[in-house]
Scaffold this motif. Structure first.
Motif, PDB file in Angstrom:
ATOM      1  N   VAL A  63       0.962  -0.973  -0.132  1.00 18.68           N
ATOM      2  CA  VAL A  63       0.187  -0.258  -0.264  1.00 18.68           C
ATOM      3  C   VAL A  63       0.888   1.202   0.209  1.00 18.68           C
ATOM      4  CG1 VAL A  63      -2.095   1.577   1.552  1.00 18.68           C
ATOM      5  CG2 VAL A  63      -2.141  -1.257   1.359  1.00 18.68           C
ATOM      6  N   GLN A  64       0.322   2.732  -0.810  1.00 21.62           N
ATOM      7  CA  GLN A  64       1.628   3.295  -0.865  1.00 21.62           C
ATOM      8  C   GLN A  64       0.295   4.111  -0.753  1.00 21.62           C
ATOM      9  OE1 GLN A  64       1.343   2.032  -4.776  1.00 21.62           O
ATOM     10  NE2 GLN A  64       3.149   0.844  -3.234  1.00 21.62           N
ATOM     11  N   LEU A  65       1.252   5.199   0.554  1.00 23.10           N
ATOM     12  CA  LEU A  65       0.231   6.710   0.987  1.00 23.10           C
ATOM     13  C   LEU A  65       0.533   7.613   0.330  1.00 23.10           C
ATOM     14  CD1 LEU A  65      -0.902   5.702   4.850  1.00 23.10           C
ATOM     15  CD2 LEU A  65      -1.876   4.938   2.571  1.00 23.10           C
ATOM     16  N   GLY A  66      -0.015   8.280  -0.738  1.00 26.00           N
ATOM     17  CA  GLY A  66       0.364   9.655  -1.467  1.00 26.00           C
ATOM     18  C   GLY A  66       0.989   8.664  -2.904  1.00 26.00           C
ATOM     19  N   MET A  67       0.378   9.426  -4.167  1.00 20.76           N
ATOM     20  CA  MET A  67       0.902   8.370  -4.911  1.00 20.76           C
ATOM     21  C   MET A  67       2.479   8.824  -5.505  1.00 20.76           C
ATOM     22  SD  MET A  67      -1.284   8.198  -7.884  1.00 20.76           S
ATOM     23  CE  MET A  67      -2.484   7.119  -8.081  1.00 20.76           C
ATOM     24  N   VAL A  88      -3.000   1.960  -3.603  1.00 19.23           N
ATOM     25  CA  VAL A  88      -2.569   3.422  -3.788  1.00 19.23           C
ATOM     26  C   VAL A  88      -3.564   4.227  -3.363  1.00 19.23           C
ATOM     27  CG1 VAL A  88      -2.340   4.187  -6.107  1.00 19.23           C
ATOM     28  CG2 VAL A  88      -1.127   5.301  -4.201  1.00 19.23           C
ATOM     29  N   VAL A  89      -3.528   5.183  -1.758  1.00 17.36           N
ATOM     30  CA  VAL A  89      -4.543   6.263  -1.663  1.00 17.36           C
ATOM     31  C   VAL A  89      -3.891   7.615  -1.504  1.00 17.36           C
ATOM     32  CG1 VAL A  89      -5.371   6.797   0.089  1.00 17.36           C
ATOM     33  CG2 VAL A  89      -5.041   4.670   0.358  1.00 17.36           C
ATOM     34  N   GLU A  90      -4.884   8.267  -2.714  1.00 12.51           N
ATOM     35  CA  GLU A  90      -4.425   9.327  -3.032  1.00 12.51           C
ATOM     36  C   GLU A  90      -5.993  10.619  -2.969  1.00 12.51           C
ATOM     37  OE1 GLU A  90      -2.932  13.625  -3.695  1.00 12.51           O
ATOM     38  OE2 GLU A  90      -1.749  11.489  -4.373  1.00 12.51           O
ATOM     39  N   ILE A  91      -5.090  11.378  -2.261  1.00 14.08           N
ATOM     40  CA  ILE A  91      -6.324  12.413  -1.715  1.00 14.08           C
ATOM     41  C   ILE A  91      -6.940  13.334  -3.315  1.00 14.08           C
ATOM     42  CG2 ILE A  91      -4.932  14.427  -0.537  1.00 14.08           C
ATOM     43  CD1 ILE A  91      -7.364  14.386   1.260  1.00 14.08           C
ATOM     44  N   ASN A  92      -5.043  13.631  -3.479  1.00 12.49           N
ATOM     45  CA  ASN A  92      -5.801  14.858  -4.983  1.00 12.49           C
ATOM     46  C   ASN A  92      -6.104  14.211  -6.369  1.00 12.49           C
ATOM     47  OD1 ASN A  92      -5.292  16.902  -6.715  1.00 12.49           O
ATOM     48  ND2 ASN A  92      -3.853  17.946  -5.643  1.00 12.49           N
ATOM     49  N   PRO A  93      -8.018  14.171  -6.829  1.00  9.26           N
ATOM     50  CA  PRO A  93      -7.619  13.616  -7.895  1.00  9.26           C
ATOM     51  C   PRO A  93      -6.645  14.228  -8.873  1.00  9.26           C
ATOM     52  CG  PRO A  93      -9.137  15.614  -7.718  1.00  9.26           C
ATOM     53  CD  PRO A  93      -8.675  14.906  -5.735  1.00  9.26           C
ATOM     54  N   SER A  94      -6.549  15.436  -8.834  1.00 10.04           N
ATOM     55  CA  SER A  94      -5.585  15.658 -10.153  1.00 10.04           C
ATOM     56  C   SER A  94      -4.570  14.749 -10.613  1.00 10.04           C
ATOM     57  CB  SER A  94      -5.561  17.333  -9.992  1.00 10.04           C
ATOM     58  OG  SER A  94      -4.512  17.577  -9.561  1.00 10.04           O
ATOM     59  N   VAL A  95      -3.793  14.528  -9.085  1.00  7.33           N
ATOM     60  CA  VAL A  95      -2.674  13.757  -9.467  1.00  7.33           C
ATOM     61  C   VAL A  95      -2.586  12.231  -9.639  1.00  7.33           C
ATOM     62  CG1 VAL A  95      -1.156  12.760  -7.752  1.00  7.33           C
ATOM     63  CG2 VAL A  95      -1.657  14.597  -6.900  1.00  7.33           C
ATOM     64  N   ILE A  96      -3.758  11.524  -9.443  1.00  8.33           N
ATOM     65  CA  ILE A  96      -4.417  10.208 -10.282  1.00  8.33           C
ATOM     66  C   ILE A  96      -4.410  10.733 -11.630  1.00  8.33           C
ATOM     67  CG2 ILE A  96      -6.011   8.581 -10.034  1.00  8.33           C
ATOM     68  CD1 ILE A  96      -6.802   9.563  -7.074  1.00  8.33           C
ATOM     69  N   LEU A 135      -4.929  -4.191  -8.877  1.00  8.58           N
ATOM     70  CA  LEU A 135      -4.140  -2.758  -8.975  1.00  8.58           C
ATOM     71  C   LEU A 135      -5.410  -1.701  -8.190  1.00  8.58           C
ATOM     72  CD1 LEU A 135      -2.116  -0.237  -8.899  1.00  8.58           C
ATOM     73  CD2 LEU A 135      -3.120   0.478 -11.369  1.00  8.58           C
ATOM     74  N   THR A 136      -5.699  -1.136  -6.980  1.00 10.08           N
ATOM     75  CA  THR A 136      -6.790  -0.497  -6.849  1.00 10.08           C
ATOM     76  C   THR A 136      -5.749   1.093  -6.440  1.00 10.08           C
ATOM     77  OG1 THR A 136      -7.828  -2.191  -5.804  1.00 10.08           O
ATOM     78  CG2 THR A 136      -8.371  -0.084  -4.625  1.00 10.08           C
ATOM     79  N   VAL A 137      -6.547   2.380  -7.182  1.00 11.08           N
ATOM     80  CA  VAL A 137      -6.336   3.427  -7.228  1.00 11.08           C
ATOM     81  C   VAL A 137      -7.598   3.572  -6.297  1.00 11.08           C
ATOM     82  CG1 VAL A 137      -5.972   5.568  -7.667  1.00 11.08           C
ATOM     83  CG2 VAL A 137      -5.062   3.155  -8.429  1.00 11.08           C
ATOM     84  N   LEU A 138      -7.430   4.577  -4.627  1.00  8.85           N
ATOM     85  CA  LEU A 138      -8.612   4.922  -4.444  1.00  8.85           C
ATOM     86  C   LEU A 138      -8.193   6.907  -3.670  1.00  8.85           C
ATOM     87  CD1 LEU A 138      -8.793   2.531  -1.090  1.00  8.85           C
ATOM     88  CD2 LEU A 138     -10.180   2.581  -3.342  1.00  8.85           C
ATOM     89  N   ASN A 139      -9.388   7.481  -3.978  1.00 11.24           N
ATOM     90  CA  ASN A 139      -9.190   9.312  -4.671  1.00 11.24           C
ATOM     91  C   ASN A 139      -9.846   8.579  -2.873  1.00 11.24           C
ATOM     92  OD1 ASN A 139     -11.080  12.083  -5.834  1.00 11.24           O
ATOM     93  ND2 ASN A 139      -8.722  11.607  -4.793  1.00 11.24           N
TER      94      ASN A 139
END
Length: 259
Positions: free
Chosen positions: A68-72, A91-99, A115-119
């Motif tokens: 798990v990565q916290l911050g992409m 991967v857990v990333e709060i900023n949708p523009s980063v994703i 792979l699971t990417v979570l906003n």
């Protein structure tokens, strides 16, 4: 970042120089990088050192389990654990523009069975009972556009990181080792994980210091560590023997500053 505070999330931007693509958050600070012709390789020195958790994992388990990565960032660690190690990766990333930027510019694949990417908010994710002891490898790299200090750095957050790790799990955290806050953060982590379960690597030339914390890991002897390092270098082309020379237990001046 904590969603309890309403904050403006900076848009992700990109630059390129000498064959390397860089991610920014509307500032000059680099949030991640990818060599365009080698997208699966780890470009930045501190990102490579965040893989030092591999030294704490048995050779037959090194690429097993859930990473798990916290911050992409620029998705370098995500690409590596998903594509190279072929681990179950979240991967857990709060900023949708980063994703969006990582999918457009940094070869981040669409979600699949591994792979699971979570906003979402990393603090909420580690506090969710559904994630209790589900993680074998946790990488924490949580900086905003100012890149001054981690946006999540309190006892509650690190306690959440400890609770999502399975027994034998390992966490790496990117910190600024020459900053006065390093000792405070390292002390917090040691109080939660146990001082015998926390180590640090020497700082990079830019000042990034990787903190390593484990949940219930018995530290192997030197011969075992050297064998593991050689195996990592041979299989994954990462400078693991160099990491081994850099690893240090936390000094007593950090663990017990009043003594």
């Amino acid at each position: 970042m904590r969603t309890s505070k309403k904050i403006a999330l900076a848009p992700a931007t990109m630059s390129e120089f000498d064959g390397v693509r860089f991610l920014h958050l509307d500032s000059i600070w680099v949030q991640g990088a990818m060599r365009i012709r080698k997208p699966q390789a780890l470009e930045l020195d501190y990102i490579k050192r965040m893989m030092a958790w591999m030294l704490w994992r048995p050779e037959n388990e090194i690429n097993q389990g859930h990473a798990v990565q916290l911050g992409m960032g620029a998705a370098a660690l995500t690409r590596f654990t998903h594509k190279v190690l072929r681990m179950q990766t979240t991967v857990v990333e709060i900023n949708p523009s980063v994703i969006a930027a990582c999918r457009a510019w940094f070869h981040l694949p669409d979600d699949d069975k591994r792979l699971t990417v979570l906003n979402t908010d990393a603090a909420k994710w580690v506090a969710d009972d559904a994630n209790l002891q589900t993680v074998q490898v946790l990488n924490v790299d949580l900086y905003d556009q100012d890149a001054a200090s981690p946006v999540l750095d309190d006892e509650a957050f690190y306690a959440g990181c400890h609770r999502v790790l399975d027994d034998g799990g390992v966490m790496t955290v990117n910190l600024f080792g020459r900053d006065a806050s390093f000792a405070r953060t390292a002390r917090r982590v040691a109080q939660i994980f146990g001082s015998d379960q926390v180590w640090s690597l020497t700082p990079t030339k830019e000042g990034n210091t990787i903190l390593v914390a484990a949940r219930g890991v018995q530290v192997p002897d030197r011969d075992t560590l050297e064998r593991r390092a050689a195996n990592i270098e041979s299989r994954f082309e990462l400078p693991a023997r160099k990491w081994l020379r850099m690893v240090r237990p936390l000094p007593q001046s950090i663990i017990n500053p009043a003594s």
